[in-house]
Design a protein around this motif. Structure first.
Motif, PDB file in Angstrom:
ATOM      1  N   LEU A 190      41.557  27.318  28.688  1.00 36.91           N
ATOM      2  CA  LEU A 190      42.404  26.845  28.516  1.00 36.91           C
ATOM      3  C   LEU A 190      43.258  27.814  29.869  1.00 36.91           C
ATOM      4  O   LEU A 190      43.852  27.206  30.682  1.00 36.91           O
ATOM      5  N   SER A 191      42.214  28.953  30.072  1.00 37.63           N
ATOM      6  CA  SER A 191      43.112  29.828  31.694  1.00 37.63           C
ATOM      7  C   SER A 191      42.276  29.041  32.143  1.00 37.63           C
ATOM      8  O   SER A 191      41.503  28.995  32.511  1.00 37.63           O
ATOM      9  N   ALA A 192      42.647  29.722  33.378  1.00 39.27           N
ATOM     10  CA  ALA A 192      42.529  29.545  35.400  1.00 39.27           C
ATOM     11  C   ALA A 192      42.064  31.147  35.159  1.00 39.27           C
ATOM     12  O   ALA A 192      43.452  31.347  34.632  1.00 39.27           O
ATOM     13  N   LEU A 193      41.078  31.722  36.453  1.00 37.47           N
ATOM     14  CA  LEU A 193      40.623  32.583  36.287  1.00 37.47           C
ATOM     15  C   LEU A 193      41.242  32.988  37.414  1.00 37.47           C
ATOM     16  O   LEU A 193      40.583  32.160  38.294  1.00 37.47           O
ATOM     17  N   SER A 194      40.763  33.860  37.887  1.00 35.64           N
ATOM     18  CA  SER A 194      40.131  34.972  38.684  1.00 35.64           C
ATOM     19  C   SER A 194      38.861  35.878  39.251  1.00 35.64           C
ATOM     20  O   SER A 194      39.522  36.495  38.255  1.00 35.64           O
ATOM     21  N   PHE A 195      38.312  35.741  39.373  1.00 39.38           N
ATOM     22  CA  PHE A 195      36.819  36.232  39.602  1.00 39.38           C
ATOM     23  C   PHE A 195      36.583  37.287  40.446  1.00 39.38           C
ATOM     24  O   PHE A 195      36.915  36.562  41.831  1.00 39.38           O
ATOM     25  N   GLN A 196      36.441  38.309  40.312  1.00 42.20           N
ATOM     26  CA  GLN A 196      36.368  39.557  41.266  1.00 42.20           C
ATOM     27  C   GLN A 196      34.511  40.094  40.919  1.00 42.20           C
ATOM     28  O   GLN A 196      34.302  40.556  40.400  1.00 42.20           O
ATOM     29  N   ILE A 197      34.314  40.209  42.372  1.00 41.37           N
ATOM     30  CA  ILE A 197      32.707  41.648  42.310  1.00 41.37           C
ATOM     31  C   ILE A 197      33.650  42.842  42.824  1.00 41.37           C
ATOM     32  O   ILE A 197      34.001  42.519  44.366  1.00 41.37           O
ATOM     33  N   GLN A 198      33.839  43.692  42.332  1.00 40.72           N
ATOM     34  CA  GLN A 198      34.859  45.409  43.439  1.00 40.72           C
ATOM     35  C   GLN A 198      33.685  45.477  43.944  1.00 40.72           C
ATOM     36  O   GLN A 198      33.000  45.600  44.109  1.00 40.72           O
ATOM     37  N   GLY A 199      34.849  45.482  45.440  1.00 36.64           N
ATOM     38  CA  GLY A 199      34.161  46.483  46.965  1.00 36.64           C
ATOM     39  C   GLY A 199      33.183  45.271  46.956  1.00 36.64           C
ATOM     40  O   GLY A 199      32.369  45.895  48.063  1.00 36.64           O
ATOM     41  N   HIS A 200      32.651  44.305  46.366  1.00 36.38           N
ATOM     42  CA  HIS A 200      32.359  43.332  47.758  1.00 36.38           C
ATOM     43  C   HIS A 200      32.578  41.645  47.782  1.00 36.38           C
ATOM     44  O   HIS A 200      33.483  40.903  46.997  1.00 36.38           O
ATOM     45  N   LYS A 201      32.531  41.280  49.351  1.00 34.20           N
ATOM     46  CA  LYS A 201      32.911  39.992  49.037  1.00 34.20           C
ATOM     47  C   LYS A 201      32.225  39.152  48.721  1.00 34.20           C
ATOM     48  O   LYS A 201      30.696  39.005  48.296  1.00 34.20           O
ATOM     49  N   MET A 202      32.557  37.782  48.698  1.00 30.14           N
ATOM     50  CA  MET A 202      31.472  36.755  48.467  1.00 30.14           C
ATOM     51  C   MET A 202      31.713  34.996  49.092  1.00 30.14           C
ATOM     52  O   MET A 202      33.247  35.260  49.632  1.00 30.14           O
ATOM     53  N   THR A 203      31.212  34.857  49.476  1.00 35.03           N
ATOM     54  CA  THR A 203      30.770  33.537  51.005  1.00 35.03           C
ATOM     55  C   THR A 203      30.732  32.232  49.588  1.00 35.03           C
ATOM     56  O   THR A 203      29.478  32.013  49.114  1.00 35.03           O
ATOM     57  N   VAL A 204      31.419  31.531  49.563  1.00 38.39           N
ATOM     58  CA  VAL A 204      31.688  30.065  48.560  1.00 38.39           C
ATOM     59  C   VAL A 204      30.564  29.107  49.571  1.00 38.39           C
ATOM     60  O   VAL A 204      31.416  28.719  50.897  1.00 38.39           O
ATOM     61  N   VAL A 205      29.800  28.514  49.060  1.00 38.82           N
ATOM     62  CA  VAL A 205      28.916  28.400  49.451  1.00 38.82           C
ATOM     63  C   VAL A 205      28.607  26.586  48.835  1.00 38.82           C
ATOM     64  O   VAL A 205      27.940  25.347  49.218  1.00 38.82           O
TER      65      VAL A 205
END
Length: 575
Positions: free
Chosen positions: A248-263
């Motif tokens: 059902l759910s759309a999500l927001s995914f995070q890693i505390q204090g860290h940036k993520m680069t989408v590749v």
């Protein structure tokens, strides 16, 4: 293949050495391999979020085993249905099934279901590198726990570097059984499934056991629901392959204090961009690069949060564990605050930011041969609540389309195609509509082989005031170019002028945002019958889908293993 002749009396060590040299030689020459898997699918009691319930396992596991292969390999999965009282089908999500449309794993479209006690062999080529998924595709069975990842290594070097390659699969989790949910959706009065009880990260979550209505069903100390911990070494870069199979759910995914680069997205390289949190919709996969560059003396939270629906489910929590801290040591600060659930702007901005990587751009045809506009609405048909496309609610036939079309069984489904659009001049997408002309049908769109088709997904108001939902749409058998997104009603004269024809991303799953539109283009060049549907389980169950057929006359003899139901009951004996 290497032929190896063994001489009688040759010492065992030399034989082993010769075999090893032969195998390595094959691998160095890049010969495609056959990857065999044997799966036993059955119900077991498990506690993914500390609450004990019946779940569907593969070889005792949920999520199921990850399929590992290399681009060009053949994957063979022998599935034994040990569910005892339930049919089964497994879809290989993102695998295009070129030359094997009968193994797409979609019950009612490409095959009859696998009966209890039966064994079925899926065999297909993984022709693209990247991150893909698999899951049940019978009724609403996926949400009982039958899902997993497919990782395909490329033959050519990738345009980015990292030290370690890891996977994270996201899910939402309901305590009611699939049957209870389906019965509620099919009832008068309508009974909605409501929000999930938990969010799972790699199959682990944490339900508040004090809320459990029945004593003994929830155990907060059960090791099965100990949080997932991703151990990292300071200074190293990690590729995280993130897939969502939420029901059902759309999500927001995070890693505390860290940036993520989408590749990477859905198996295609993305022009890299940096995010603090990744919005991910059911059926999507992404690869992100994360550098372990924070204070190594502590751990950090990995979180998933519901967006686009009024958030009542607590966050999914896992641990980003810096070695040598204890993997289960809780981070010293609370989890990061998630984005506002009803803020569409950042979600639309991320969708617009996803473009094909320079050097890996596959340009779309500049024009299309056909434009099909699909209006997404909620309706009532004979007192039952439904989802519809152009006021037609989709239902699956008893006889799989693939067999019916190949063998010209005209009475197997409605021969009238669904509408190619809606009354866009008079229809108000911002208000609750009567939709009194809604009907139910299993008619399909027939596409001319190798033609270029545009799909415009048009969102609208539901049957509740001031409410429009996010719908992730997934196309089987193809990748499509994402040409654009917009707010409000699609304007067929103006909006195509702003299509991105230079570097659009290829995907197999895409969201249509609240009160917005999404434009796609694909080539109908894969002979078969392909489902295109909302990847929210309950929405597809309630009729939110369509079917495309193309190039059926180019297909050879169909395997008898896909038959045995509807009008194919006798086919498996003489086909």
């Amino acid at each position: 293949m290497v032929e190896l002749r063994l001489i009688k009396g040759m010492p065992t060590l030399i034989v082993v050495w010769c075999l090893l040299v032969a195998v390595l030689g094959n691998l160095q020459r890049g010969e495609a391999r056959i990857r065999h898997y044997r799966w036993d699918v059955k119900y077991e009691f498990k506690s993914p979020d500390c609450y004990k319930k019946l779940v569907i396992t593969i070889n005792g596991r949920t999520p199921g085993p990850t399929i590992q292969a290399e681009e060009g390999d053949t994957v063979i999965v022998q599935v034994n249905n040990s569910l005892i009282t339930e049919n089964l089908a497994i879809h290989w999500h993102g695998i295009r099934q070129i030359g094997s449309p009968w193994f797409d794993g979609t019950e009612g479209v490409t095959q009859c279901p696998i009966l209890p006690g039966d064994t079925f062999k899926y065999q297909f080529v993984v022709d693209q590198a990247g991150t893909f998924l698999y899951h049940a595709h019978y009724g609403m069975q996926r949400e009982a726990g039958l899902y997993g990842l497919i990782r395909v290594k490329p033959r050519e070097p990738e345009p980015f570097t990292y030290d370690y390659d890891r996977s994270i699969i996201l899910d939402d989790w309901f305590h009611k059984s699939t049957y209870e949910q389906a019965a509620g959706l099919s009832s008068i009065p309508f009974q909605w499934v409501n929000e999930p009880q938990s969010l799972l990260i790699n199959g682990k979550g944490r339900f508040n056991c004090s809320l459990s209505p029945i004593a003994g069903t929830c155990n907060a100390t059960n090791p099965e629901c100990a949080p997932y911990s991703q151990t990292v070494v300071s200074g190293k870069t990690y590729r995280l392959r993130i897939g969502s199979l939420t029901t059902l759910s759309a999500l927001s995914f995070q890693i505390q204090g860290h940036k993520m680069t989408v590749v990477e997205a859905d198996g295609h390289y993305v022009e890299p961009f940096e995010v603090d949190n990744l919005f991910i919709y059911s059926g999507e996969t992404y690869s992100v690069l994360v550098k372990a560059d924070q204070d190594p003396k502590r751990n950090y939270w990995i979180t998933s949060n519901v967006v686009s629906r009024n958030r009542t489910t607590p966050p999914g929590l896992a641990i980003f564990n810096y070695y040598p801290n204890h993997p289960m040591k809780s981070p010293p600060t609370p989890p990061p605050t998630p984005p506002a659930w009803d803020d569409v702007k950042p979600r639309l901005a991320q969708s617009l930011a996803i473009k094909a990587r320079q050097g890996f751009i596959q340009k779309p045809p500049t024009t299309s041969d056909r434009v099909i506009v699909l209006l997404n609405t909620q309706n009532t048909i004979n007192g039952y609540r439904k989802w519809s496309v152009n006021n037609v609610s989709f239902s699956l036939p008893q006889t799989p389309y693939l067999v019916a079309l190949k063998d010209n069984i005209k009475d197997a489904f409605d021969q009238t195609p669904p509408p190619e659009g809606y009354d866009s001049v008079h229809y108000d997408i911002f208000s609750v509509q009567n939709n009194t002309n809604a009907t139910s049908s299993n008619g399909i769109y027939r596409l001319e082989f190798d033609s270029t088709v545009d799909i415009i997904l048009q969102n609208a108001n539901t049957m509740n005031k001031n409410n429009s939902e996010t719908h992730p749409w997934h196309l089987h058998g193809h990748d499509f170019w994402v040409l654009g997104y917009g707010n409000g009603k699609f304007d067929k004269e103006k909006d195509p002028k702003n299509y991105n024809l230079e570097n659009p991303i290829l995907k197999n799953t895409v969201p249509v945002h609240p009160y917005g539109w999404t434009a796609l283009r694909f080539r109908a060049n894969n002979p078969g019958v392909w489902l295109f549907h909302c990847h929210i389980d309950s929405h597809f169950y309630m009729g939110m889908g369509v079917v495309f057929a193309e190039g059926i006359d180019r297909l050879g003899k169909l395997p008898s293993s896909i038959m045995g139901c509807g009008e194919t009951k006798t086919f498996s004996f003489h086909h």
